[in-house]
Design a protein around this motif. Structure first.
Motif, PDB file in Angstrom:
ATOM      1  N   PRO A  13       0.817  -1.215   0.000  1.00 21.62           N
ATOM      2  CA  PRO A  13       0.000   0.000   0.000  1.00 21.62           C
ATOM      3  C   PRO A  13       0.849   1.262   0.000  1.00 21.62           C
ATOM      4  CG  PRO A  13      -0.246  -1.252   2.076  1.00 21.62           C
ATOM      5  CD  PRO A  13       0.811  -1.909   1.292  1.00 21.62           C
ATOM      6  N   PHE A  14       0.324   2.316  -0.627  1.00 24.10           N
ATOM      7  CA  PHE A  14       1.004   3.610  -0.704  1.00 24.10           C
ATOM      8  C   PHE A  14       0.077   4.709  -0.214  1.00 24.10           C
ATOM      9  CE2 PHE A  14       3.805   1.322  -3.457  1.00 24.10           C
ATOM     10  CZ  PHE A  14       5.002   2.024  -3.492  1.00 24.10           C
ATOM     11  N   HIS A  15       0.648   5.679   0.497  1.00 26.11           N
ATOM     12  CA  HIS A  15      -0.059   6.918   0.829  1.00 26.11           C
ATOM     13  C   HIS A  15       0.402   7.967  -0.178  1.00 26.11           C
ATOM     14  CE1 HIS A  15      -0.626  10.544   3.749  1.00 26.11           C
ATOM     15  NE2 HIS A  15      -1.589  10.478   2.838  1.00 26.11           N
ATOM     16  N   ILE A  16      -0.532   8.520  -0.942  1.00 27.91           N
ATOM     17  CA  ILE A  16      -0.214   9.427  -2.048  1.00 27.91           C
ATOM     18  C   ILE A  16      -0.840  10.791  -1.788  1.00 27.91           C
ATOM     19  CG2 ILE A  16      -0.527   9.830  -4.524  1.00 27.91           C
ATOM     20  CD1 ILE A  16      -0.593   6.797  -4.893  1.00 27.91           C
ATOM     21  N   THR A  17      -0.061  11.841  -2.070  1.00 25.82           N
ATOM     22  CA  THR A  17      -0.540  13.213  -1.925  1.00 25.82           C
ATOM     23  C   THR A  17      -0.238  13.997  -3.203  1.00 25.82           C
ATOM     24  OG1 THR A  17      -0.018  13.134   0.442  1.00 25.82           O
ATOM     25  CG2 THR A  17      -0.485  15.294  -0.508  1.00 25.82           C
ATOM     26  N   ALA A  18      -1.214  14.757  -3.676  1.00 25.83           N
ATOM     27  CA  ALA A  18      -1.021  15.637  -4.836  1.00 25.83           C
ATOM     28  C   ALA A  18      -1.601  17.008  -4.489  1.00 25.83           C
ATOM     29  CB  ALA A  18      -1.702  15.068  -6.071  1.00 25.83           C
ATOM     30  N   ARG A  19      -0.779  18.056  -4.602  1.00 29.02           N
ATOM     31  CA  ARG A  19      -1.188  19.411  -4.223  1.00 29.02           C
ATOM     32  C   ARG A  19      -1.373  20.291  -5.459  1.00 29.02           C
ATOM     33  NH1 ARG A  19      -1.152  20.457   1.027  1.00 29.02           N
ATOM     34  NH2 ARG A  19      -0.034  19.021   2.400  1.00 29.02           N
ATOM     35  N   SER A  20      -2.275  21.245  -5.346  1.00 30.41           N
ATOM     36  CA  SER A  20      -2.548  22.173  -6.442  1.00 30.41           C
ATOM     37  C   SER A  20      -1.420  23.172  -6.600  1.00 30.41           C
ATOM     38  CB  SER A  20      -3.866  22.906  -6.192  1.00 30.41           C
ATOM     39  OG  SER A  20      -3.757  23.714  -5.032  1.00 30.41           O
ATOM     40  N   GLU A  36     -15.574  11.628  -8.164  1.00 35.85           N
ATOM     41  CA  GLU A  36     -15.997  10.743  -9.255  1.00 35.85           C
ATOM     42  C   GLU A  36     -14.805  10.299 -10.093  1.00 35.85           C
ATOM     43  OE1 GLU A  36     -18.860  13.059 -11.330  1.00 35.85           O
ATOM     44  OE2 GLU A  36     -20.485  12.657  -9.876  1.00 35.85           O
ATOM     45  N   ARG A  37     -13.893  11.207 -10.354  1.00 34.36           N
ATOM     46  CA  ARG A  37     -12.709  10.853 -11.159  1.00 34.36           C
ATOM     47  C   ARG A  37     -11.752   9.950 -10.386  1.00 34.36           C
ATOM     48  NH1 ARG A  37     -15.319  14.788 -13.013  1.00 34.36           N
ATOM     49  NH2 ARG A  37     -15.095  15.657 -15.114  1.00 34.36           N
ATOM     50  N   ILE A  38     -11.685  10.141  -9.084  1.00 37.55           N
ATOM     51  CA  ILE A  38     -10.848   9.258  -8.257  1.00 37.55           C
ATOM     52  C   ILE A  38     -11.421   7.842  -8.244  1.00 37.55           C
ATOM     53  CG2 ILE A  38     -10.151   8.785  -5.878  1.00 37.55           C
ATOM     54  CD1 ILE A  38      -9.873  11.812  -5.488  1.00 37.55           C
ATOM     55  N   LEU A  39     -12.727   7.730  -8.068  1.00 34.96           N
ATOM     56  CA  LEU A  39     -13.350   6.412  -8.003  1.00 34.96           C
ATOM     57  C   LEU A  39     -13.300   5.682  -9.341  1.00 34.96           C
ATOM     58  CD1 LEU A  39     -16.502   7.221  -5.833  1.00 34.96           C
ATOM     59  CD2 LEU A  39     -14.455   5.976  -5.132  1.00 34.96           C
ATOM     60  N   GLN A  65      -0.727  -1.024  -4.658  1.00 31.43           N
ATOM     61  CA  GLN A  65      -0.130  -1.154  -5.985  1.00 31.43           C
ATOM     62  C   GLN A  65      -0.278  -2.569  -6.520  1.00 31.43           C
ATOM     63  OE1 GLN A  65       4.067  -0.206  -6.287  1.00 31.43           O
ATOM     64  NE2 GLN A  65       3.912   0.205  -8.458  1.00 31.43           N
ATOM     65  N   GLY A  66      -0.615  -2.655  -7.817  1.00 34.25           N
ATOM     66  CA  GLY A  66      -0.645  -3.946  -8.505  1.00 34.25           C
ATOM     67  C   GLY A  66       0.666  -4.192  -9.217  1.00 34.25           C
ATOM     68  N   GLU A  67       0.623  -4.991 -10.263  1.00 38.87           N
ATOM     69  CA  GLU A  67       1.839  -5.271 -11.021  1.00 38.87           C
ATOM     70  C   GLU A  67       2.257  -4.087 -11.879  1.00 38.87           C
ATOM     71  OE1 GLU A  67       3.780  -7.875 -10.766  1.00 38.87           O
ATOM     72  OE2 GLU A  67       2.485  -8.798  -9.268  1.00 38.87           O
ATOM     73  N   GLU A  68       1.310  -3.222 -12.230  1.00 37.76           N
ATOM     74  CA  GLU A  68       1.632  -2.064 -13.059  1.00 37.76           C
ATOM     75  C   GLU A  68       2.201  -0.931 -12.213  1.00 37.76           C
ATOM     76  OE1 GLU A  68      -2.077  -1.082 -14.819  1.00 37.76           O
ATOM     77  OE2 GLU A  68      -2.061  -2.751 -16.232  1.00 37.76           O
ATOM     78  N   PRO A  69       2.963  -0.019 -12.807  1.00 32.90           N
ATOM     79  CA  PRO A  69       3.451   1.154 -12.063  1.00 32.90           C
ATOM     80  C   PRO A  69       2.282   2.010 -11.583  1.00 32.90           C
ATOM     81  CG  PRO A  69       4.594   0.921 -14.172  1.00 32.90           C
ATOM     82  CD  PRO A  69       3.445  -0.039 -14.203  1.00 32.90           C
ATOM     83  N   LEU A  70       2.495   2.759 -10.518  1.00 31.93           N
ATOM     84  CA  LEU A  70       1.460   3.646  -9.999  1.00 31.93           C
ATOM     85  C   LEU A  70       1.034   4.686 -11.028  1.00 31.93           C
ATOM     86  CD1 LEU A  70       2.643   4.332  -6.332  1.00 31.93           C
ATOM     87  CD2 LEU A  70       0.600   3.065  -7.047  1.00 31.93           C
ATOM     88  N   SER A  71       1.930   4.991 -11.959  1.00 35.41           N
ATOM     89  CA  SER A  71       1.599   5.990 -12.979  1.00 35.41           C
ATOM     90  C   SER A  71       0.405   5.572 -13.820  1.00 35.41           C
ATOM     91  CB  SER A  71       2.805   6.238 -13.883  1.00 35.41           C
ATOM     92  OG  SER A  71       3.222   5.030 -14.514  1.00 35.41           O
ATOM     93  N   GLN A  72       0.171   4.276 -13.973  1.00 35.34           N
ATOM     94  CA  GLN A  72      -0.980   3.797 -14.741  1.00 35.34           C
ATOM     95  C   GLN A  72      -2.293   4.232 -14.089  1.00 35.34           C
ATOM     96  OE1 GLN A  72       0.737   2.928 -17.678  1.00 35.34           O
ATOM     97  NE2 GLN A  72      -0.915   1.441 -17.812  1.00 35.34           N
ATOM     98  N   LEU A  73      -2.265   4.394 -12.783  1.00 33.94           N
ATOM     99  CA  LEU A  73      -3.432   4.899 -12.064  1.00 33.94           C
ATOM    100  C   LEU A  73      -3.425   6.420 -11.995  1.00 33.94           C
ATOM    101  CD1 LEU A  73      -5.871   4.291  -9.994  1.00 33.94           C
ATOM    102  CD2 LEU A  73      -4.118   4.660  -8.239  1.00 33.94           C
ATOM    103  N   MET A  74      -2.270   6.994 -11.628  1.00 35.47           N
ATOM    104  CA  MET A  74      -2.224   8.400 -11.259  1.00 35.47           C
ATOM    105  C   MET A  74      -2.251   9.357 -12.442  1.00 35.47           C
ATOM    106  SD  MET A  74      -2.423   8.386  -8.048  1.00 35.47           S
ATOM    107  CE  MET A  74      -2.172  10.149  -7.846  1.00 35.47           C
ATOM    108  N   GLN A  75      -1.533   9.070 -13.500  1.00 37.78           N
ATOM    109  CA  GLN A  75      -1.459  10.034 -14.603  1.00 37.78           C
ATOM    110  C   GLN A  75      -2.815  10.304 -15.248  1.00 37.78           C
ATOM    111  OE1 GLN A  75       1.703   8.784 -17.235  1.00 37.78           O
ATOM    112  NE2 GLN A  75       3.300   9.318 -15.769  1.00 37.78           N
ATOM    113  N   PRO A  76      -3.593   9.275 -15.621  1.00 40.36           N
ATOM    114  CA  PRO A  76      -4.919   9.574 -16.187  1.00 40.36           C
ATOM    115  C   PRO A  76      -5.835  10.278 -15.181  1.00 40.36           C
ATOM    116  CG  PRO A  76      -4.262   7.317 -16.679  1.00 40.36           C
ATOM    117  CD  PRO A  76      -3.296   7.830 -15.667  1.00 40.36           C
ATOM    118  N   MET A  77      -5.753   9.876 -13.910  1.00 43.58           N
ATOM    119  CA  MET A  77      -6.594  10.497 -12.892  1.00 43.58           C
ATOM    120  C   MET A  77      -6.273  11.977 -12.743  1.00 43.58           C
ATOM    121  SD  MET A  77      -6.519  10.014  -8.760  1.00 43.58           S
ATOM    122  CE  MET A  77      -6.656   8.249  -8.784  1.00 43.58           C
TER     123      MET A  77
END
Length: 313
Positions: A13-20, A36-39, A65-77
């Protein structure tokens, strides 16, 4: 200077933070759309969303995290959230000030507190009077999960996280939910204790709730992945007797802890002993320590280890 590579730790598991950008409150007023975009984001990756919170100028996530890099989740989101911000406020360019920060949860205490921190963010920022009142985080889903017959399509996989707060092994999901709420109450009590006048402080502060069942659940569900990627960092606050109780309880075939340690060579005992040894090795215990606990030779432990590798367990 090249960018530092993100850790790739499947099953951790990862704790992720993104700031404006500039810490501007660009998410205020569009929290529902951001949620909605997160879900929706996990549908495009093999990562699992475990918890989230949307604040006026940043977002918090806890992700497995799954087998893919976290970027597969985070970049599109983050791209979809940035487009939303641009439509709402105008402008173009970066909506987030820097790369998102991702910290792996390498032990059960960090994991529990990361989820609690995410859910208490709105309260600590003064956006609500009680954690139950903040709508833009997954806390309400945790509260309701134990009463739900079936999860909804956009639900987060809560049950596995709730069990991290269990006071004792074998607790029902509703009891785990209550343990989770008690943990949040304790964190709030600690916040109040730290803000109080030093002359009014009692010795030691509020007592932390027991999480023995949660530690056992960590060993069952998460420790193997953590130890595989970072040996030595996931040593549990738990002893081999507790692990043995897990093995005996999960088997449900009448084998007792004493029988497991007796040296019996009956088929049922040998099978449970093998599972126990593999679980203990995954949790970071040394072969010699396991051998002493079981009153067997270190060679026996090595044989089980080798056979598991050759047979793929």
């Amino acid at each position: 200077m090249s960018r530092r590579l993100r850790p790739r730790l499947p099953g951790v598991p990862f704790h992720i933070t993104a700031r404006s950008q500039g810490h501007a409150p660009v998410f205020k007023g569009v929290e529902r759309a951001v949620v909605e975009r997160i879900l929706a984001a996990p549908q495009r990756s093999d990562a699992s969303l475990l918890a989230y919170a949307v604040m006026p100028n940043h977002i918090h996530l806890v992700v497995l995290q799954g087998e893919e890099p976290l970027s597969q989740l985070m970049q599109p989101m983050l791209r979809r959230i940035a487009l939303l911000v641009h439509r709402r406020h105008g402008g173009e360019g970066h909506a987030f000030e820097r790369r998102y920060r991702a910290h792996p949860c390498m032990d059960p205490d960090y994991f529990r507190n990361a989820v609690a921190y995410v859910h208490l963010n709105g309260l600590r920022a003064g956006l609500c009077a009680h954690v139950d009142e903040y709508s833009w985080c997954s806390h309400a889903r945790y509260r309701a999960s134990a009463d739900r017959v079936q999860p909804t399509e956009d639900d987060v996989p809560i049950e596995n996280v709730l069990r991290l707060y269990a006071v004792a092994d074998g607790r029902t999901l509703r009891e785990c939910r209550d343990d989770y709420c008690a943990f949040l109450d304790w964190r709030c009590a600690m916040d109040a204790y730290r803000k109080a006048d030093p002359e009014e402080l009692g010795p030691g502060g509020p007592r932390s709730p027991a999480t023995d069942g949660g530690d056992l659940h960590w060993l069952r569900s998460y420790a193997k992945a953590v130890v595989r990627h970072a040996p030595g960092q996931a040593r549990p606050r738990i002893d081999l007797r507790d692990l043995a109780r897990i093995a005996v309880s999960d088997a449900q075939n009448g084998v007792t802890l004493e029988l497991l340690r007796s040296g019996s060579r009956s088929k049922g005992v040998v099978r449970i002993r093998r599972r126990f040894v593999l679980h203990a090795l995954d949790a970071g215990f040394r072969g010699q320590t396991i051998a002493r606990f079981l009153s067997v030779s270190p060679t026996t432990i090595s044989t089980i280890r080798v056979a598991a590798k050759q047979g793929g367990r």
